[in-house]
Design a protein around this motif. Structure first.
Motif, PDB file in Angstrom:
ATOM      1  N   ALA A 284     -43.655 -67.404 -51.206  1.00 57.73           N
ATOM      2  CA  ALA A 284     -42.632 -68.369 -51.612  1.00 57.73           C
ATOM      3  C   ALA A 284     -42.844 -69.700 -50.901  1.00 57.73           C
ATOM      4  CB  ALA A 284     -41.241 -67.809 -51.303  1.00 57.73           C
ATOM      5  N   GLU A 285     -41.971 -70.631 -51.174  1.00 53.07           N
ATOM      6  CA  GLU A 285     -41.922 -71.893 -50.437  1.00 53.07           C
ATOM      7  C   GLU A 285     -40.481 -72.367 -50.375  1.00 53.07           C
ATOM      8  OE1 GLU A 285     -42.755 -75.761 -52.731  1.00 53.07           O
ATOM      9  OE2 GLU A 285     -44.174 -74.360 -53.632  1.00 53.07           O
ATOM     10  N   ILE A 286     -40.211 -73.265 -49.437  1.00 52.08           N
ATOM     11  CA  ILE A 286     -38.870 -73.814 -49.278  1.00 52.08           C
ATOM     12  C   ILE A 286     -38.827 -75.195 -49.929  1.00 52.08           C
ATOM     13  CG2 ILE A 286     -37.128 -74.595 -47.636  1.00 52.08           C
ATOM     14  CD1 ILE A 286     -38.224 -72.571 -45.654  1.00 52.08           C
ATOM     15  N   GLY A 288     -35.891 -78.026 -50.460  1.00 53.00           N
ATOM     16  CA  GLY A 288     -34.490 -78.385 -50.245  1.00 53.00           C
ATOM     17  C   GLY A 288     -33.741 -77.223 -49.617  1.00 53.00           C
ATOM     18  N   GLU A 289     -32.716 -76.769 -50.303  1.00 54.30           N
ATOM     19  CA  GLU A 289     -31.922 -75.639 -49.819  1.00 54.30           C
ATOM     20  C   GLU A 289     -32.183 -74.378 -50.632  1.00 54.30           C
ATOM     21  OE1 GLU A 289     -27.888 -76.936 -49.822  1.00 54.30           O
ATOM     22  OE2 GLU A 289     -28.170 -78.386 -48.197  1.00 54.30           O
ATOM     23  N   GLU A 290     -33.360 -74.314 -51.279  1.00 45.91           N
ATOM     24  CA  GLU A 290     -33.700 -73.163 -52.103  1.00 45.91           C
ATOM     25  C   GLU A 290     -35.006 -72.519 -51.654  1.00 45.91           C
ATOM     26  OE1 GLU A 290     -31.910 -73.960 -56.539  1.00 45.91           O
ATOM     27  OE2 GLU A 290     -33.855 -74.864 -56.060  1.00 45.91           O
ATOM     28  N   PHE A 291     -35.121 -71.222 -51.915  1.00 46.54           N
ATOM     29  CA  PHE A 291     -36.382 -70.513 -51.792  1.00 46.54           C
ATOM     30  C   PHE A 291     -36.988 -70.420 -53.191  1.00 46.54           C
ATOM     31  CE2 PHE A 291     -34.511 -67.775 -48.127  1.00 46.54           C
ATOM     32  CZ  PHE A 291     -34.579 -68.876 -47.278  1.00 46.54           C
ATOM     33  N   LEU A 292     -38.226 -70.857 -53.354  1.00 49.61           N
ATOM     34  CA  LEU A 292     -38.923 -70.707 -54.625  1.00 49.61           C
ATOM     35  C   LEU A 292     -39.871 -69.524 -54.491  1.00 49.61           C
ATOM     36  CD1 LEU A 292     -39.800 -74.426 -55.489  1.00 49.61           C
ATOM     37  CD2 LEU A 292     -37.695 -73.144 -55.955  1.00 49.61           C
ATOM     38  N   VAL A 293     -39.441 -68.360 -54.979  1.00 49.30           N
ATOM     39  CA  VAL A 293     -40.260 -67.150 -54.898  1.00 49.30           C
ATOM     40  C   VAL A 293     -41.163 -67.092 -56.126  1.00 49.30           C
ATOM     41  CG1 VAL A 293     -40.257 -64.646 -54.688  1.00 49.30           C
ATOM     42  CG2 VAL A 293     -38.416 -65.985 -53.640  1.00 49.30           C
ATOM     43  N   LYS A 294     -42.466 -67.095 -55.895  1.00 49.63           N
ATOM     44  CA  LYS A 294     -43.439 -67.187 -56.998  1.00 49.63           C
ATOM     45  C   LYS A 294     -43.861 -65.788 -57.453  1.00 49.63           C
ATOM     46  CE  LYS A 294     -44.788 -71.582 -55.052  1.00 49.63           C
ATOM     47  NZ  LYS A 294     -45.784 -72.371 -54.343  1.00 49.63           N
ATOM     48  N   LYS A 295     -43.897 -65.614 -58.755  1.00 50.82           N
ATOM     49  CA  LYS A 295     -44.240 -64.324 -59.348  1.00 50.82           C
ATOM     50  C   LYS A 295     -45.697 -64.284 -59.800  1.00 50.82           C
ATOM     51  CE  LYS A 295     -39.974 -62.939 -58.899  1.00 50.82           C
ATOM     52  NZ  LYS A 295     -39.612 -61.892 -57.924  1.00 50.82           N
ATOM     53  N   PHE A 296     -46.497 -65.165 -59.281  1.00 51.08           N
ATOM     54  CA  PHE A 296     -47.930 -65.177 -59.550  1.00 51.08           C
ATOM     55  C   PHE A 296     -48.654 -65.259 -58.212  1.00 51.08           C
ATOM     56  CE2 PHE A 296     -46.214 -69.431 -59.776  1.00 51.08           C
ATOM     57  CZ  PHE A 296     -47.065 -70.176 -58.991  1.00 51.08           C
ATOM     58  N   TYR A 297     -49.955 -64.981 -58.225  1.00 56.08           N
ATOM     59  CA  TYR A 297     -50.698 -64.853 -56.965  1.00 56.08           C
ATOM     60  C   TYR A 297     -51.963 -65.698 -57.015  1.00 56.08           C
ATOM     61  CZ  TYR A 297     -47.401 -61.043 -56.740  1.00 56.08           C
ATOM     62  OH  TYR A 297     -46.233 -60.318 -56.758  1.00 56.08           O
ATOM     63  N   ASP A 298     -51.825 -66.964 -56.609  1.00 55.93           N
ATOM     64  CA  ASP A 298     -52.953 -67.888 -56.495  1.00 55.93           C
ATOM     65  C   ASP A 298     -53.322 -67.960 -55.014  1.00 55.93           C
ATOM     66  OD1 ASP A 298     -52.739 -68.271 -59.175  1.00 55.93           O
ATOM     67  OD2 ASP A 298     -51.899 -70.291 -59.074  1.00 55.93           O
ATOM     68  N   SER A 404     -49.489 -65.750 -39.578  1.00 52.75           N
ATOM     69  CA  SER A 404     -48.570 -66.837 -39.213  1.00 52.75           C
ATOM     70  C   SER A 404     -47.607 -67.030 -40.366  1.00 52.75           C
ATOM     71  CB  SER A 404     -49.343 -68.129 -38.940  1.00 52.75           C
ATOM     72  OG  SER A 404     -50.105 -68.013 -37.756  1.00 52.75           O
ATOM     73  N   TYR A 405     -46.328 -67.213 -40.048  1.00 52.56           N
ATOM     74  CA  TYR A 405     -45.303 -67.302 -41.085  1.00 52.56           C
ATOM     75  C   TYR A 405     -44.211 -68.281 -40.666  1.00 52.56           C
ATOM     76  CZ  TYR A 405     -42.788 -64.095 -37.937  1.00 52.56           C
ATOM     77  OH  TYR A 405     -42.185 -63.526 -36.845  1.00 52.56           O
ATOM     78  N   ASP A 406     -43.479 -68.764 -41.661  1.00 54.91           N
ATOM     79  CA  ASP A 406     -42.382 -69.703 -41.425  1.00 54.91           C
ATOM     80  C   ASP A 406     -41.101 -68.890 -41.220  1.00 54.91           C
ATOM     81  OD1 ASP A 406     -40.507 -71.721 -41.377  1.00 54.91           O
ATOM     82  OD2 ASP A 406     -41.449 -72.867 -42.994  1.00 54.91           O
ATOM     83  N   HIS A 407     -40.600 -68.913 -39.992  1.00 52.16           N
ATOM     84  CA  HIS A 407     -39.446 -68.091 -39.634  1.00 52.16           C
ATOM     85  C   HIS A 407     -38.162 -68.557 -40.326  1.00 52.16           C
ATOM     86  CE1 HIS A 407     -37.538 -64.960 -37.597  1.00 52.16           C
ATOM     87  NE2 HIS A 407     -37.608 -65.350 -36.338  1.00 52.16           N
ATOM     88  N   ARG A 408     -38.189 -69.725 -40.947  1.00 56.86           N
ATOM     89  CA  ARG A 408     -36.995 -70.200 -41.671  1.00 56.86           C
ATOM     90  C   ARG A 408     -36.711 -69.339 -42.895  1.00 56.86           C
ATOM     91  NH1 ARG A 408     -38.242 -76.145 -43.288  1.00 56.86           N
ATOM     92  NH2 ARG A 408     -40.230 -75.130 -43.781  1.00 56.86           N
ATOM     93  N   ILE A 409     -37.751 -68.720 -43.452  1.00 56.60           N
ATOM     94  CA  ILE A 409     -37.579 -67.925 -44.663  1.00 56.60           C
ATOM     95  C   ILE A 409     -37.972 -66.462 -44.446  1.00 56.60           C
ATOM     96  CG2 ILE A 409     -39.862 -68.643 -45.482  1.00 56.60           C
ATOM     97  CD1 ILE A 409     -38.865 -68.360 -48.327  1.00 56.60           C
ATOM     98  N   VAL A 410     -38.898 -66.220 -43.509  1.00 55.79           N
ATOM     99  CA  VAL A 410     -39.385 -64.858 -43.271  1.00 55.79           C
ATOM    100  C   VAL A 410     -38.902 -64.382 -41.902  1.00 55.79           C
ATOM    101  CG1 VAL A 410     -41.419 -63.388 -43.081  1.00 55.79           C
ATOM    102  CG2 VAL A 410     -41.436 -65.341 -44.662  1.00 55.79           C
ATOM    103  N   ASP A 411     -38.228 -63.236 -41.871  1.00 58.86           N
ATOM    104  CA  ASP A 411     -37.785 -62.647 -40.610  1.00 58.86           C
ATOM    105  C   ASP A 411     -38.917 -61.868 -39.961  1.00 58.86           C
ATOM    106  OD1 ASP A 411     -35.214 -63.647 -40.884  1.00 58.86           O
ATOM    107  OD2 ASP A 411     -34.519 -61.892 -42.002  1.00 58.86           O
TER     108      ASP A 411
END
Length: 436
Positions: A284-286, A288-298, A404-411
């Motif tokens: 996914a990516e952040i 604004g105030e939304e998570f954009l969870v992508k259903k494809f794998y590039d 490595s991960y972004d702790h803002r979205i991934v616990d």
């Protein structure tokens, strides 16, 4: 008269740097011929002649930053219906070549710029042998004339490898500097026009090398990651014995059927996709105030090129077989090393894999590739003693892996579980086949 303008580069790129002019003022050009090379933040591009004519005046010189649509030269058109004169079509005479070679260009800023054929600007401009922009740039940096390079291509095209081979041959052939030779004598050797060695107050030499546009972009993005993300890294290790066994048993037949080797990257790509399906927030990516969870794998595959790290993207990697993955990764890596990647091949990845192990790295902390929120780091495969059970120890081929991960979205729990899933899939390669 017609204007030569900087072409549209890409939606996100508005400026570039002129690296060199392939033509001098007064040269005849034909439609489609390369006039100049541009360096952008991500890839190198060329300015082509849109019609036949003569290069009347160069307005912006090498090293100058130009904007999309900016006029960089003036082209004098050949009158319609009028054949070009022998002077326009014939090769330069020795006298004219010498005068053109010593000709300087004055930019609008009042700076005197050497023409591409001047002694400090790279004499290879007068050799019209076919060479890629990356090969020309490397030749210019190493002060190598293209007409002195031996090509291994059946059509005579010059590659980066040809330039490197010529450079190594020149270094081996160069006479050793006599003991006690003065700095004055050493300075008679032609020098790279870009890096500059300046003595400090203590007379200790320091080489001043300007950062390329791509290196500046990499530096800025790395700082941006550190400032705008809550990046953490978690680690695990993988027993590579099973994968090594599969490769050993299947390699010969795999190459015979598909024309490419069965490497490690296809296994890791498959394992990452399996883990992303189980833990979608890593894909996914952040915004604004939304998570954009992508259903494809590039999946982005980091490649070390001469100009710096680039990350070409394997599109819809989940739909590709092991052979198709290996072929696509090999193709993108070759393009990256030859500096032939297009902007579309560098944009839009959802997750990145980087392999520092090929350079000997045992453990590292990969940095996120924004706007992605996860990156997997592979490392060196090393023989280490491993406890099989309470009584037995065995030497196994082991690899440390890092996420490595972004702790803002991934616990943390999700990140650790993701990496454990990658480990599980890699240690049981058959699962990668059974689960797609």
């Amino acid at each position: 008269m017609s204007e030569v303008k900087v072409p549209e580069l890409a939606e996100s790129i508005t400026e570039a740097t002129i690296t060199q002019w392939m033509k001098s003022e007064g040269d005849a050009v034909t439609q489609g011929e390369v006039l100049a090379e541009l360096e952008t933040d991500k890839v190198n591009m060329e300015i082509m002649a849109e019609q036949d004519g003569r290069l009347e005046k160069i307005l912006r010189g090498p090293g100058e930053t130009v904007q999309v649509g900016e006029v960089v030269a003036v082209l004098k058109e050949i009158s319609e219906g009028k054949a070009a004169s022998p002077e326009e079509k014939a090769p330069l005479s020795e006298e004219k070549a010498a005068s053109t070679k010593n000709k300087d260009i004055v930019s609008p800023k009042g700076e005197t710029l050497h023409s591409p054929g001047s002694e400090t600007g790279g004499e290879e401009a007068f050799s019209f042998r076919a060479a890629s922009p990356a090969a020309r740039k490397l030749a210019r940096e190493r002060s190598i004339r293209l007409d002195s390079v031996k090509s291994h291509d059946p059509l005579g095209r010059i590659s980066i490898d040809d330039i490197k081979a010529s450079s190594e041959a020149s270094q081996k052939a160069a006479p050793a500097r006599p003991a006690g030779a003065s700095n004055q004598q050493q300075a008679t050797t032609p020098a790279n026009p870009k890096p500059e060695v300046k003595p400090t107050s203590s007379d200790r030499p320091i080489e001043h090398i300007p950062m390329s546009r791509r290196r500046q972009t990499i530096a800025n993005r790395l700082v941006q990651v550190q400032q705008n993300t809550a990046m953490l890294t978690t680690f695990n290790e993988v027993d590579m014995t099973a994968i090594l066994d599969v490769r050993k048993r299947r390699q010969e037949k795999f190459v015979e059927q598909h024309g490419v080797k069965l490497g490690f990257m296809s296994f890791f790509t498959k394992a990452v996709i399996g883990a992303l399906k189980a833990f979608p927030l890593l894909n996914a990516e952040i915004k604004g105030e939304e998570f954009l969870v992508k259903k494809f794998y590039d999946i982005g595959i980091a490649v070390a090129a001469d100009e710096g790290l680039v990350v070409p993207v394997v599109r819809e990697a989940d739909r590709l077989s092991f052979a198709e993955l290996e072929q696509e990764i090999a193709n993108l890596a070759k393009k990256a090393r030859d500096n032939k990647l297009s902007l579309s091949e560098l944009q839009g990845g959802t997750f990145t894999i980087t392999n520092g192990g090929i350079f000997g790295s045992l453990l590292s902390t990969p940095i996120l590739n924004l706007p992605q929120v996860g990156i997997l780091g592979m490392h060196k495969i090393q023989l280490r003693p491993v406890a099989i059970d309470k009584e037995r120890m065995e030497n196994r081929m082991m690899m440390y892996i890092a996420l490595s991960y972004d702790h803002r979205i991934v616990d943390g729990k999700e990140a650790v579980s993701f990496l454990a899933r990658v480990k599980e899939l890699l240690e049981d390669p058959e699962t990668l086949l059974l689960e797609g």
